[in-house]
Design an enzyme around this catalytic site. Sequence first.
Site, PDB file in Angstrom:
ATOM      1  N   LYS A  72       0.172  -9.422   0.746  1.00  0.00           N
ATOM      2  CA  LYS A  72       1.562  -9.546   1.216  1.00  0.00           C
ATOM      3  C   LYS A  72       1.683  -9.565   2.745  1.00  0.00           C
ATOM      4  O   LYS A  72       2.650 -10.095   3.276  1.00  0.00           O
ATOM      5  CB  LYS A  72       2.425  -8.418   0.645  1.00  0.00           C
ATOM      6  CG  LYS A  72       2.688  -8.554  -0.847  1.00  0.00           C
ATOM      7  CD  LYS A  72       3.650  -7.481  -1.333  1.00  0.00           C
ATOM      8  CE  LYS A  72       3.824  -7.561  -2.831  1.00  0.00           C
ATOM      9  NZ  LYS A  72       4.817  -6.587  -3.337  1.00  0.00           N
ATOM     10  N   ASN A  93       6.413 -11.511  -0.091  1.00  0.00           N
ATOM     11  CA  ASN A  93       5.994 -11.560  -1.499  1.00  0.00           C
ATOM     12  C   ASN A  93       6.398 -12.874  -2.154  1.00  0.00           C
ATOM     13  O   ASN A  93       6.144 -13.079  -3.340  1.00  0.00           O
ATOM     14  CB  ASN A  93       6.579 -10.377  -2.291  1.00  0.00           C
ATOM     15  CG  ASN A  93       8.041 -10.562  -2.612  1.00  0.00           C
ATOM     16  OD1 ASN A  93       8.793 -11.072  -1.788  1.00  0.00           O
ATOM     17  ND2 ASN A  93       8.440 -10.177  -3.796  1.00  0.00           N
ATOM     18  N   ASP A 108      11.320  -8.013  -2.584  1.00  0.00           N
ATOM     19  CA  ASP A 108      11.127  -6.651  -3.122  1.00  0.00           C
ATOM     20  C   ASP A 108      12.308  -5.742  -2.771  1.00  0.00           C
ATOM     21  O   ASP A 108      12.751  -4.946  -3.594  1.00  0.00           O
ATOM     22  CB  ASP A 108       9.832  -6.036  -2.565  1.00  0.00           C
ATOM     23  CG  ASP A 108       8.585  -6.670  -3.158  1.00  0.00           C
ATOM     24  OD1 ASP A 108       8.632  -7.128  -4.314  1.00  0.00           O
ATOM     25  OD2 ASP A 108       7.551  -6.704  -2.460  1.00  0.00           O
ATOM     26  N   GLY A 131       6.350   8.357  -0.251  1.00  0.00           N
ATOM     27  CA  GLY A 131       5.394   7.296   0.071  1.00  0.00           C
ATOM     28  C   GLY A 131       5.845   6.540   1.304  1.00  0.00           C
ATOM     29  O   GLY A 131       7.047   6.509   1.619  1.00  0.00           O
ATOM     30  N   ARG A 155       2.090  11.836   2.021  1.00  0.00           N
ATOM     31  CA  ARG A 155       0.863  12.637   2.130  1.00  0.00           C
ATOM     32  C   ARG A 155       0.348  12.602   3.562  1.00  0.00           C
ATOM     33  O   ARG A 155       0.105  13.639   4.165  1.00  0.00           O
ATOM     34  CB  ARG A 155      -0.178  12.059   1.147  1.00  0.00           C
ATOM     35  CG  ARG A 155      -1.512  12.743   1.175  1.00  0.00           C
ATOM     36  CD  ARG A 155      -2.404  12.169   0.104  1.00  0.00           C
ATOM     37  NE  ARG A 155      -2.660  10.728   0.288  1.00  0.00           N
ATOM     38  CZ  ARG A 155      -3.374   9.989  -0.547  1.00  0.00           C
ATOM     39  NH1 ARG A 155      -3.909  10.535  -1.632  1.00  0.00           N
ATOM     40  NH2 ARG A 155      -3.569   8.707  -0.304  1.00  0.00           N
TER      41      ARG A 155
HETATM   42  P1  ATR Z   1       2.023  -0.167  -1.586  1.00  0.00           P
HETATM   43  O1  ATR Z   1       1.962  -1.443  -0.791  1.00  0.00           O
HETATM   44  O2  ATR Z   1       2.014  -0.384  -3.072  1.00  0.00           O
HETATM   45  O3  ATR Z   1       3.147   0.712  -1.162  1.00  0.00           O
HETATM   46  P2  ATR Z   1       0.077   1.245  -0.009  1.00  0.00           P
HETATM   47  O4  ATR Z   1       0.584   0.539   1.197  1.00  0.00           O
HETATM   48  O5  ATR Z   1      -1.389   1.385  -0.210  1.00  0.00           O
HETATM   49  O6  ATR Z   1       0.635   0.576  -1.334  1.00  0.00           O
HETATM   50  O7  ATR Z   1       0.772   2.702  -0.044  1.00  0.00           O
HETATM   51  C1  ATR Z   1       0.464   3.636  -0.994  1.00  0.00           C
HETATM   52  C2  ATR Z   1       1.345   4.876  -0.794  1.00  0.00           C
HETATM   53  O8  ATR Z   1       1.072   5.777  -1.850  1.00  0.00           O
HETATM   54  C3  ATR Z   1       1.055   5.637   0.503  1.00  0.00           C
HETATM   55  O9  ATR Z   1       2.249   6.253   0.935  1.00  0.00           O
HETATM   56  C4  ATR Z   1       0.041   6.688   0.025  1.00  0.00           C
HETATM   57  O10 ATR Z   1      -0.018   7.856   0.822  1.00  0.00           O
HETATM   58  P3  ATR Z   1      -0.927   7.891   2.166  1.00  0.00           P
HETATM   59  O11 ATR Z   1      -0.171   7.131   3.213  1.00  0.00           O
HETATM   60  O12 ATR Z   1      -1.080   9.320   2.474  1.00  0.00           O
HETATM   61  O13 ATR Z   1      -2.237   7.228   1.783  1.00  0.00           O
HETATM   62  C5  ATR Z   1       0.605   7.020  -1.327  1.00  0.00           C
HETATM   63  N1  ATR Z   1      -0.372   7.602  -2.247  1.00  0.00           N
HETATM   64  C6  ATR Z   1      -1.328   6.935  -2.945  1.00  0.00           C
HETATM   65  N2  ATR Z   1      -2.042   7.797  -3.716  1.00  0.00           N
HETATM   66  C7  ATR Z   1      -1.512   9.035  -3.503  1.00  0.00           C
HETATM   67  C8  ATR Z   1      -1.812  10.343  -4.015  1.00  0.00           C
HETATM   68  N3  ATR Z   1      -2.782  10.541  -4.896  1.00  0.00           N
HETATM   69  N4  ATR Z   1      -1.055  11.371  -3.570  1.00  0.00           N
HETATM   70  C9  ATR Z   1      -0.051  11.178  -2.688  1.00  0.00           C
HETATM   71  N5  ATR Z   1       0.281   9.969  -2.176  1.00  0.00           N
HETATM   72  C10 ATR Z   1      -0.447   8.901  -2.568  1.00  0.00           C
END
Ligand code: ATR
Length: 271
Positions: A72, A93, A108, A131, A155
Amino acid sequence: MKNSSLTICLSIGYPLKNSKSPAIHNAGYRALGLQAEYAFLPAQVRPENLEKTINGLKDLGIRGVSVTMPYKEEVMKYLDEIDSVALKIGAVNTIVNRNGKLTGYNTDWKGALVALEKKTKVDGKKVAVIGAGGAARAIVYALVKNGAEVKIFNRSVDKAEELAHEFGCEFGDLDSLSEVVSSDIIINTTSVGMNEDLSLVDESFLNKRQIVFDIVYTPKETRLIKTAKEKGAQVIYGYEMLLYQGIEQFKMYTEMEAPAEEMEKALLESL
Ligand code: ATR
């Protein structure tokens, strides 16, 4: 070269397993009696072939592309033009080919907004976004644009801070998630809950005054959705965002109204 009898759209990603876009779009074509004129196909594209694939869309006369993980952001550099909202979100997207000119959009944010607005207006609502990745960016854009008061919990708190700063929101880490008990709307944008019975939100943070939206759509009933229902909250399923973003794409590719009911039915059957 344009195939005059058939208009073709693709979904691209890598790996491209279980893309729901072909099912949604082809159901739409069938409902409008357009199945002999339009086809939507999945096309897995390896990273080293992305640029060639995008350039080849023009020669093949492909009408549109639904772009999914992990392309994306990367795809943006190969397009002729990018819509200002997609630029602000930082992700494309949806690609539309108009007479050999490729324009990138983001649907989205609209998918999330339509799903939310089926339940409530977001203006003035206190919204917790969990997130800070790509999906969160599109959702935070939609919320802020429509007057919500947003706090982002992540996180990695530095990513939450960066996103919050960019869109004028508050931020916190996951240790402060108990605050969401006072939120009107809680949105999980992380992948937690995907094919696993886990949720970041403790049941003690949920109550019947809230709307809980989980963007994860496999399984349909995530742990967060199940717990929210048990607590009497209203829920918004991840498949709803997927459906409404697809409906926006359908309108762009066909320049026709989308048959939402039939598209929803096909999506639910494919889950
Ligand atoms: P997307 O494009 O689908 O949003 P991404 O950009 O990889 O995917 O973002 C994933 C999000 O899920 C992030 O906010 C990630 O937290 P971090 O920034 O700390 O990595 C969060 N995330 C993924 N797995 C997680 C977990 N097990 N616990 C908490 N947060 C999680």
